[in-house]
Write an enzyme that holds these catalytic residues in place. Structure first.
Site, PDB file in Angstrom:
ATOM      1  N   ASP A 192      -2.243  -3.277   0.407  1.00  0.00           N
ATOM      2  CA  ASP A 192      -1.656  -2.193  -0.377  1.00  0.00           C
ATOM      3  C   ASP A 192      -0.705  -2.736  -1.449  1.00  0.00           C
ATOM      4  O   ASP A 192      -1.104  -2.944  -2.585  1.00  0.00           O
ATOM      5  CB  ASP A 192      -0.961  -1.199   0.549  1.00  0.00           C
ATOM      6  CG  ASP A 192      -0.872   0.199  -0.031  1.00  0.00           C
ATOM      7  OD1 ASP A 192      -1.218   0.381  -1.204  1.00  0.00           O
ATOM      8  OD2 ASP A 192      -0.462   1.122   0.695  1.00  0.00           O
ATOM      9  N   ASP A 193       0.565  -2.947  -1.097  1.00  0.00           N
ATOM     10  CA  ASP A 193       1.585  -3.397  -2.056  1.00  0.00           C
ATOM     11  C   ASP A 193       2.460  -4.473  -1.425  1.00  0.00           C
ATOM     12  O   ASP A 193       3.592  -4.194  -0.993  1.00  0.00           O
ATOM     13  CB  ASP A 193       2.465  -2.223  -2.502  1.00  0.00           C
ATOM     14  CG  ASP A 193       1.702  -1.166  -3.271  1.00  0.00           C
ATOM     15  OD1 ASP A 193       1.252  -1.463  -4.392  1.00  0.00           O
ATOM     16  OD2 ASP A 193       1.549  -0.043  -2.751  1.00  0.00           O
ATOM     17  N   HIS A 209      -7.298   7.806  -2.706  1.00  0.00           N
ATOM     18  CA  HIS A 209      -6.394   7.755  -1.562  1.00  0.00           C
ATOM     19  C   HIS A 209      -6.409   9.117  -0.871  1.00  0.00           C
ATOM     20  O   HIS A 209      -6.444  10.158  -1.531  1.00  0.00           O
ATOM     21  CB  HIS A 209      -4.958   7.478  -2.014  1.00  0.00           C
ATOM     22  CG  HIS A 209      -4.704   6.070  -2.436  1.00  0.00           C
ATOM     23  ND1 HIS A 209      -5.502   5.390  -3.312  1.00  0.00           N
ATOM     24  CD2 HIS A 209      -3.700   5.207  -2.110  1.00  0.00           C
ATOM     25  CE1 HIS A 209      -5.014   4.171  -3.508  1.00  0.00           C
ATOM     26  NE2 HIS A 209      -3.922   4.033  -2.781  1.00  0.00           N
ATOM     27  N   GLU A 264      -2.966   9.496   4.427  1.00  0.00           N
ATOM     28  CA  GLU A 264      -1.871   8.634   4.899  1.00  0.00           C
ATOM     29  C   GLU A 264      -0.611   9.477   5.023  1.00  0.00           C
ATOM     30  O   GLU A 264      -0.129   9.735   6.116  1.00  0.00           O
ATOM     31  CB  GLU A 264      -1.629   7.439   3.974  1.00  0.00           C
ATOM     32  CG  GLU A 264      -0.540   6.525   4.557  1.00  0.00           C
ATOM     33  CD  GLU A 264      -0.111   5.388   3.635  1.00  0.00           C
ATOM     34  OE1 GLU A 264       0.234   4.329   4.163  1.00  0.00           O
ATOM     35  OE2 GLU A 264      -0.107   5.582   2.403  1.00  0.00           O
ATOM     36  N   HIS A 312      -2.956  -2.960  -5.032  1.00  0.00           N
ATOM     37  CA  HIS A 312      -2.547  -2.401  -6.316  1.00  0.00           C
ATOM     38  C   HIS A 312      -2.027  -3.498  -7.246  1.00  0.00           C
ATOM     39  O   HIS A 312      -1.412  -4.464  -6.804  1.00  0.00           O
ATOM     40  CB  HIS A 312      -1.473  -1.340  -6.110  1.00  0.00           C
ATOM     41  CG  HIS A 312      -1.973  -0.121  -5.407  1.00  0.00           C
ATOM     42  ND1 HIS A 312      -2.620   0.897  -6.057  1.00  0.00           N
ATOM     43  CD2 HIS A 312      -1.937   0.231  -4.093  1.00  0.00           C
ATOM     44  CE1 HIS A 312      -2.958   1.838  -5.184  1.00  0.00           C
ATOM     45  NE2 HIS A 312      -2.557   1.448  -3.979  1.00  0.00           N
ATOM     46  N   HIS A 345      -8.027  -3.113  -0.940  1.00  0.00           N
ATOM     47  CA  HIS A 345      -6.932  -2.169  -1.210  1.00  0.00           C
ATOM     48  C   HIS A 345      -5.691  -2.953  -1.626  1.00  0.00           C
ATOM     49  O   HIS A 345      -4.841  -3.314  -0.800  1.00  0.00           O
ATOM     50  CB  HIS A 345      -6.631  -1.304   0.016  1.00  0.00           C
ATOM     51  CG  HIS A 345      -5.793  -0.096  -0.304  1.00  0.00           C
ATOM     52  ND1 HIS A 345      -6.267   1.185  -0.198  1.00  0.00           N
ATOM     53  CD2 HIS A 345      -4.522   0.015  -0.740  1.00  0.00           C
ATOM     54  CE1 HIS A 345      -5.325   2.043  -0.555  1.00  0.00           C
ATOM     55  NE2 HIS A 345      -4.244   1.344  -0.879  1.00  0.00           N
TER      56      HIS A 345
END
Length: 358
Positions: free
Chosen positions: A298-299, A217, A220, A32, A30
């Protein structure tokens, strides 16, 4: 590892220098594309192009975020768009892929599935097809040179029309494969509160017919009803996040029954305000329910924490043992699209790591 202060325990920004988790083989599922960028790279690209960055990406980095309301999400998205605006050439795109591979390899990852929406970069390189092909080509090169396999997930955005998602699914299908430098899955990202999940079902059917894994996704920013919606409409192989399935035992049981892996990103959950503290992330609850879990960052560009930080958080804050961390690493490979030989080598090394930790 450096002793954690209270802020570390809340946000997940740990000092992982020399930490044993760096030697634990991991698959990172996961991550991006723009969000993987090093903050130093973003600043260099902005300077080269004469673009001004906000203080949240300069002296106040990592930014204070909250995305549980529309205003907070708008700020998060604005920062993300600011970073994406600095990526304007093929060389920029290749640099992001290469550095993501290098950074993950340095943290012990031997397999990376990086998620990209080529629509965002198409205007700079001649269209969505060349944009995706640039990412795939650099993924192949990085896989050959950086000691880590890099595959790609093509992701549509919930903020765009479902017909755009079908176009991306067809493009992803043309490059479908099961090895480094190929498209292994199709995703759906952006604000979970936007769009009609059911309307994206056709795009996911296109992807599945091509042998691609379904990786939307869900669960969340929204609760278990959104997870159930994704289960009913998109037939996911994995769910990006999915943590709020714990709020409904029946939904969580269905996730486990179907063998749907969850890409859990503790640092992201806390940074976006889903949970106020790392200790509240229901990682242990998911594991006890029998869910397959793969930790993700994630980021990192906006959250200031990488994959190794998530493993340290699982150990230091949630209290998982070395054996349980090993099981998490196994889960990441089980949920991945890595070739069998990559999985087998990872299993051998994970077992050795657990034994060494005692």
């Amino acid at each position: 590892m450096a002793l954690l202060d209270e802020q570390d325990r809340v946000t997940g920004g740990f000092d992982t220098t020399g930490d044993p988790v760096l030697d634990l083989p991991k698959a990172h599922l996961h991550l991006h594309f723009t969000g993987s960028m090093r903050i130093t790279t973003l600043r260099e690209l902005a300077a080269e192009k004469g673009l001004r960055l906000p203080s949240a990406l300069l002296e106040d980095w990592p930014p204070t975020l909250k995305a549980t309301d529309e205003r907070g999400w708008f700020r998060f998205q604005r920062l993300y768009d600011t970073a994406r605006a600095c990526v304007t050439t093929e060389a920029d795109m290749r640099r992001i892929v290469r550095e993501a591979a290098q950074d993950d390899a340095a943290e012990g990852s031997t397999w990376l599935e990086i998620q990209v929406d080529p629509t965002s970069y198409a205007p700079h390189v001649g269209g969505i097809t060349p944009a995706l092909e640039i990412v795939l080509d650099e993924a192949r090169a990085a896989s050959a040179e950086e000691g880590i396999g890099v595959a790609v997930i093509v992701a549509a955005s919930r903020t765009r029309h479902p017909l755009d998602a079908r176009t991306l699914a067809r493009l992803a299908a043309q490059h479908a494969g099961d090895g480094p430098g190929e498209v292994v899955g199709f995703g759906l990202s952006n604000d979970e509160r936007r769009g009609d999940t059911h309307a994206f079902g056709h795009a996911f059917r296109i992807a599945r017919r091509a042998g691609l894994a379904a990786m939307p996704h869900a669960g969340e920013l929204l609760g278990p009803e959104h997870v159930q919606d994704a289960l009913d409409s998109l037939a996911p192989t994995r769910l990006g996040h999915g943590v709020r399935s714990t709020e409904d035992p029946e939904v969580l049981a269905e996730v486990v029954r179907r063998g749907i892996a969850l890409e859990v990103c503790p640092g992201s959950n806390v940074a976006l305000g889903v949970y106020s503290h790392l200790s509240e992330v229901p990682l242990r609850q998911l594991l006890q329910a029998g869910a397959t879990v793969a930790l993700g960052a994630d980021d990192p560009l906006l959250f200031g924490s990488r994959l190794a930080d998530q493993y340290v958080a699982a150990r230091e804050v949630i209290g998982l043992s070395a054996a349980e961390l090993g099981d998490l690493a196994r889960g990441s490979f089980a949920a991945s699209r890595a070739p069998e030989e990559v999985r087998q080598e990872a299993e051998r090394r994970i077992a050795a790591w657990v034994a060494e930790q005692g």
